[in-house]
Design an enzyme around this catalytic site. Structure first.
Site: not given
Ligand SMILES: NC(=O)c1ccc[n+]([C@@H]2O[C@H](COP(=O)([O-])OP(=O)(O)OC[C@H]3O[C@@H](n4cnc5c(N)ncnc54)[C@H](O)[C@@H]3O)[C@@H](O)[C@H]2O)c1
Ligand SMILES: C[C@@H](O)[C@H](N)C(=O)O
Length: 373
Positions: A62-63, A67, A107, A195
């Site tokens: 999910g790169g 993040l 995945i 979620y």
């Molecule tokens: N950004 C935040 O504020 C935040 C906060 C808390 C936790 N997180 C966690 O950090 C991680 C990364 O967050 P993010 O903000 O980069 O998420 P994002 O939603 O920006 O990116 C997620 C990525 O997952 C990919 N994806 C979706 N389905 C998929 C599949 N079947 N196989 C492979 N990839 C797939 C998407 O294409 C997307 O690029 C997540 O697990 C999220 O829950 C993020």
């Molecule tokens: C907090 C975090 O998991 C994400 N940015 C959301 O709002 O869903």
């Protein structure tokens, strides 16, 4: 009676020591078709499979989200460009594609994942694929598939191949019955979003695999993350990124949360630093496998005040989104991260004012501020 006593002694030994129970038996993880997904009991799950002098070989799932690209940049600086592979199901933009290894990986496709891990001799996996809180509520079946079934694939792959596994959790793993101010690491977790439910599941399954099979599972509960050069993927905290873009573009911002909605937040550099730090921490320093991390906590009105120091003429209106507001109202207001600070030395660098200044520096608001003055 004696049999019962013996059984309960064996069970309590099993439950007390990490990696226990894998000494003498083949532990079936899952069997699918002709590919028995089994974990050999002799696998040395606690020692990573690269020597101390080697760098880990890293896969990020999910790169291409908010993040992943930043994480790849940080890890490549540390471990070398070719030791860090970004993957996703989306097409990478040029600046990502030409900056280091990228491959397609869904995945939900277990065989494809296994092939990638084997062919690239992966030793560390950062599992970032997910559907976030707001988009998850809009498509529950997909969120369930990606966040739960996908996680099962990742856990099995990681256990089979003795990977060190990082899975992020979130403030969203708590719910309305959790203590909200502050929220400690260990307390009631009854989230009301798919979620949040999937993230509690991930925490528990990862910890279970750790204690049962010795999987080197590490997990941080991130606050809402704020970044300048990547867009959020559909969460409840997205407003705190959008405000910067809208303020710079047209001096107006419409907020979809109430002005007093207080949530824990963090600048992306702190989040990625914590992620690398916890992955590099000696196993002996980790008294737990899932930690809260925290940096600051603010409401929209407090963020607006700080943003106005840079763009004083910013006009803000509130148009509350009922779904997002209900989610935010059930989440922590402040996060207690004292265990992370004590165990592996977590320390944030960015507070609210540094965060806002940094965002404007990167997004280039200088010319606008200069025009105003
Ligand atoms: N950004 C935040 O504020 C935040 C906060 C808390 C936790 N997180 C966690 O950090 C991680 C990364 O967050 P993010 O903000 O980069 O998420 P994002 O939603 O920006 O990116 C997620 C990525 O997952 C990919 N994806 C979706 N389905 C998929 C599949 N079947 N196989 C492979 N990839 C797939 C998407 O294409 C997307 O690029 C997540 O697990 C999220 O829950 C993020
Ligand atoms: C907090 C975090 O998991 C994400 N940015 C959301 O709002 O869903």
């Amino acid at each position: 009676m004696a049999i019962v006593k013996n059984l309960s002694r064996t069970l309590s030994q099993l439950l007390q020591s990490p990696g226990c129970g894998c000494q003498t038996s083949i532990v079936p993880v899952r069997c699918i078709g002709v590919s028995p997904r089994q974990v050999n009991s002799d696998a040395s799950f606690h020692s990573v499979s690269f020597s101390e002098t080697d760098h880990p070989r890293v896969l990020i799932t999910g790169g291409l989200g908010q993040l992943g690209v930043g994480l790849a940049k940080l890890l490549r600086k540390r471990f070398g460009k070719n030791n860090v592979i970004l993957s996703d199901i989306r097409k990478p933009p040029d600046h990502v594609f030409y900056n280091g290894p990228f491959i397609y990986s869904d995945i939900l496709d277990y065989k494809n994942l296994r092939e990638i891990v084997v062919n690239n001799r992966i030793t560390w996996l950062f599992h970032y694929s997910a559907l976030l809180s707001a988009v998850g509520e809009a498509n529950v079946p997909l969120a369930r598939a990606v966040n739960i079934t996908g996680l099962h694939n990742i856990l099995d792959i990681a256990a089979e191949h003795s990977l060190r596994l990082f899975v992020p959790s979130t403030i969203g793993a708590f719910g309305p019955t959790s203590p909200r101010n502050p929220t400690p690491d260990l307390c009631i977790q009854r989230p009301r979003t798919i979620y949040g439910v999937s993230k509690v599941h991930a925490e528990l399954m990862g910890e279970y695999y750790h204690y049962r099979y010795g999987l080197d599972f590490r997990c941080l509960r991130y606050p809402g993350i704020i970044s300048a050069d990547s867009q959020p993927g559909g969460g409840t905290t997205d407003y705190a990124v959008q405000i910067f873009h809208d303020a710079i573009k047209n001096g107006k911002f419409q907020c979809n949360l109430r002005s007093d909605t207080r949530l824990p937040m963090m600048y992306i550099d702190d989040c990625l630093k914590a992620t690398l730090d916890v992955m590099e921490a000696p196993a002996a320093s980790l008294s737990m496998r899932t930690y809260n991390i925290s940096a600051m906590s603010f409401s929209p009105e407090e963020l607006v005040q700080e943003v106005k120091k840079h763009i004083p003429e910013l006009q803000v209106t509130y148009n509350v989104d009922a779904v997002r507001q209900a989610i935010a109202d059930s989440w922590p207001m402040n996060f207690d991260d004292s265990n992370a600070r004590r165990d592996w030395g977590w320390k944030h660098d960015f507070d609210l004012s540094e965060l806002v200044t940094t965002m404007f520096n990167i997004l280039g608001s200088d010319s606008r501020v200069a025009q105003i003055n």
